[in-house]
Design a protein around this motif. Structure first.
Motif, short mmCIF file in Angstrom:
data_model
loop_
_atom_site.label_atom_id
_atom_site.label_comp_id
_atom_site.label_asym_id
_atom_site.label_seq_id
_atom_site.Cartn_x
_atom_site.Cartn_y
_atom_site.Cartn_z
N GLY A 127 40.54 13.57 36.54
CA GLY A 127 41.36 15.13 37.29
C GLY A 127 40.30 16.53 36.17
N PRO A 170 47.03 12.70 41.44
CA PRO A 170 46.93 14.41 41.66
C PRO A 170 47.66 14.06 40.55
CG PRO A 170 46.52 14.35 43.89
CD PRO A 170 47.15 12.83 44.01
N PRO A 216 47.59 7.61 38.60
CA PRO A 216 46.34 8.10 38.66
C PRO A 216 46.34 6.65 39.91
CG PRO A 216 45.82 8.42 36.66
CD PRO A 216 47.55 7.94 36.75
N PRO A 256 45.51 22.38 37.70
CA PRO A 256 44.12 21.11 38.22
C PRO A 256 42.82 22.02 39.21
CG PRO A 256 46.73 21.16 39.06
CD PRO A 256 46.27 22.14 37.81
N GLN A 281 41.43 17.95 33.67
CA GLN A 281 42.67 19.05 33.85
C GLN A 281 42.69 19.57 32.48
OE1 GLN A 281 45.14 17.30 38.07
NE2 GLN A 281 46.46 18.50 36.32
N ARG A 304 40.17 16.99 41.71
CA ARG A 304 40.70 16.77 40.74
C ARG A 304 41.39 15.33 40.17
NH1 ARG A 304 46.63 17.84 43.74
NH2 ARG A 304 46.40 17.34 45.88
N THR A 305 41.11 14.62 41.04
CA THR A 305 41.33 12.44 40.67
C THR A 305 39.96 12.40 40.09
OG1 THR A 305 40.61 12.85 43.22
CG2 THR A 305 42.89 13.06 42.70
N CYS A 314 40.63 22.49 41.94
CA CYS A 314 41.00 22.35 43.40
C CYS A 314 39.69 22.80 43.46
CB CYS A 314 41.36 23.35 44.33
SG CYS A 314 43.73 23.47 43.66
#
Length: 300
Positions: free
Chosen positions: A36, A64, A61, A70, A38, A92-93, A72
């Motif tokens: 992600g 998300p 996983p 995250p 993140q 994000r994935t 987007c």
């Protein structure tokens, strides 16, 4: 391509069961999940609670991650997208890779890119600058011959002592679209605070000013979010009823509020052919202001 071992203060480790880049500088520590892309932790020097909230009940996983920041992209929510695409886009994935990095006089700077998105017409790169502040840039490049339209967000989950006691300054007099009210427009009066009944918020503020102050008396701190080329602010907390149906939130709904840097809703970005659009945010932590002067930096 730079490896983490080539950057002083950066290493690969595991945080909350996630493969992550762990950054340690004299000014702060941080962690970035490679799933992600993140940022899942940012702690200024001197300790104290993490600036970011991460769910204690993360799903595995490819679900998300709930928490951190995250990414987007290339659309926010489903902004005009069909129902069979993932909410908040593909970034994000994705698995992210470190492409470049360096130690600077202010800390560490890293560049990352998502892998597995070559079928998209756009290219994405992320820059992180970790030091006294956390600076976060999203760079969307359009290599094609026609204009491309995107929406985007850095979906910050900020840790708070109790969301029912915090407020967000910088939104007064703005018109917001309330997703809990079919996106009908309303006018913000004074600071944002979680409504009493029902205690929830999903507000999108178009044409927002770009500087927001999250004031948390329970943790005796103020988090300042400064945004460049992000015209939308989003403030979200699901409240108890909605959170009860979210396995990765549940009773933890009081522990966070999302104050997001975005271009969303009517604030659509058109990226010309061959051009790059960048959205930046900077996050800093201060002591509670007295309402008269500027913030006092929390001593390290």
């Amino acid at each position: 391509m730079t490896t983490p071992e080539e950057i002083p203060g950066v290493r690969v480790g595991t945080v909350a069961g996630l493969d992550a880049l762990i950054v340690e500088t004299p000014q702060s520590t941080a962690a970035i999940s490679l799933f992600g892309g993140q940022v899942i932790s940012f702690v200024p020097a001197g300790g104290g609670p993490d600036v970011l909230w991460l769910s204690p009940h993360l799903a595995d996983p490819p679900t998300p991650l709930r928490g951190g920041t995250p990414v987007c992209w290339p659309y926010f929510a489903r902004d005009g997208q069909p129902d069979d695409v993932p909410s908040h886009g593909y970034a994000r994935t994705a698995t992210w890779v470190l492409t470049d990095g360096r130690r600077t006089g202010r800390g560490v700077e890293l560049d990352l890119e998502p892998s597995g998105l070559d079928d998209l017409d756009l290219r994405l790169r992320m820059t992180l600058r970790i030091g006294d502040t956390l600076e976060h840039g999203l760079h969307t490049h359009n290599p094609g011959t026609a204009p491309a339209t995107i929406t985007e967000a850095l979906h910050n989950y900020f840790r708070v002592a109790d969301v029912t006691r915090v407020r967000v300054r910088g939104l007064d007099t703005l018109t917001y679209l309330d997703k809990f009210d079919h996106s009908n427009p309303h006018v913000q009066h004074g600071d944002w605070a979680l409504p009493e009944e029902p205690a929830r918020s999903d507000r999108l503020y178009p044409d927002a000013p770009g500087t927001y102050h999250l004031i948390d008396p329970g943790l005796d701190r103020e988090i300042q979010v400064s945004v460049r080329d992000g015209r939308t602010a989003v403030v979200w907390n699901p409240g108890a009823d909605v959170a009860a149906g979210m396995a990765d939130v549940g009773s933890s709904w009081r522990e966070f509020v999302c104050v997001e840097a975005a271009n969303a809703g009517p604030d659509v970005v058109v990226v010309p052919p061959g051009a790059t659009h960048s959205m930046w945010q900077s996050i800093s932590v201060h002591g509670i202001t007295d309402g008269e002067g500027g913030p006092t930096v929390v001593p390290s």
